[in-house]
Design a protein around this motif. Sequence first.
Motif, PDB file in Angstrom:
ATOM      1  N   TYR A  31      78.630  54.719 -37.621  1.00 23.24           N
ATOM      2  CA  TYR A  31      77.901  55.709 -36.831  1.00 23.24           C
ATOM      3  C   TYR A  31      77.042  55.021 -35.769  1.00 23.24           C
ATOM      4  O   TYR A  31      76.974  55.478 -34.621  1.00 23.24           O
ATOM      5  CB  TYR A  31      77.037  56.572 -37.757  1.00 23.24           C
ATOM      6  N   ALA A  32      76.413  53.914 -36.140  1.00 23.59           N
ATOM      7  CA  ALA A  32      75.571  53.186 -35.186  1.00 23.59           C
ATOM      8  C   ALA A  32      76.407  52.607 -34.045  1.00 23.59           C
ATOM      9  O   ALA A  32      75.927  52.514 -32.911  1.00 23.59           O
ATOM     10  CB  ALA A  32      74.809  52.078 -35.903  1.00 23.59           C
ATOM     11  N   LEU A  36      81.860  56.820 -35.559  1.00 24.73           N
ATOM     12  CA  LEU A  36      81.844  57.936 -36.500  1.00 24.73           C
ATOM     13  C   LEU A  36      80.833  58.964 -36.026  1.00 24.73           C
ATOM     14  O   LEU A  36      79.741  58.609 -35.580  1.00 24.73           O
ATOM     15  CB  LEU A  36      81.458  57.433 -37.901  1.00 24.73           C
ATOM     16  N   ASP A  37      81.218  60.221 -36.102  1.00 30.41           N
ATOM     17  CA  ASP A  37      80.316  61.296 -35.716  1.00 30.41           C
ATOM     18  C   ASP A  37      79.319  61.559 -36.842  1.00 30.41           C
ATOM     19  O   ASP A  37      79.512  61.138 -37.984  1.00 30.41           O
ATOM     20  CB  ASP A  37      81.144  62.557 -35.445  1.00 30.41           C
ATOM     21  N   ARG A  42      76.942  63.427 -42.715  1.00 25.52           N
ATOM     22  CA  ARG A  42      76.509  64.646 -43.401  1.00 25.52           C
ATOM     23  C   ARG A  42      77.423  64.961 -44.587  1.00 25.52           C
ATOM     24  O   ARG A  42      76.952  65.351 -45.651  1.00 25.52           O
ATOM     25  CB  ARG A  42      76.493  65.811 -42.426  1.00 25.52           C
ATOM     26  N   ILE A  43      78.727  64.781 -44.418  1.00 24.64           N
ATOM     27  CA  ILE A  43      79.669  65.011 -45.520  1.00 24.64           C
ATOM     28  C   ILE A  43      79.406  64.042 -46.663  1.00 24.64           C
ATOM     29  O   ILE A  43      79.445  64.420 -47.836  1.00 24.64           O
ATOM     30  CB  ILE A  43      81.117  64.896 -45.013  1.00 24.64           C
TER      31      ILE A  43
END
Length: 65
Positions: A31-32, A36-37, A42-43
């Motif tokens: 993510y950083a 990745l979104d 969150r999932i």
Amino acid sequence: MNTSALVAILVLAGALLSVFGVLYRMAARSYARGELDYDGIRILRWALLGQLAIFAILTLTAFLT
């Protein structure tokens, strides 16, 4: 109270949560980097909550038997 079942649940929870921790750390790095979104993070958080709920139910069941 089923002591051997409680110990087994603790060992299983420790193993699965350590694997989940590595997975979450890798997802946070992705993510950083923008690979990745935020929905992926969150999932994983919902999955962790589900895992903890399952361990709580198992522990309660082992405690009451």
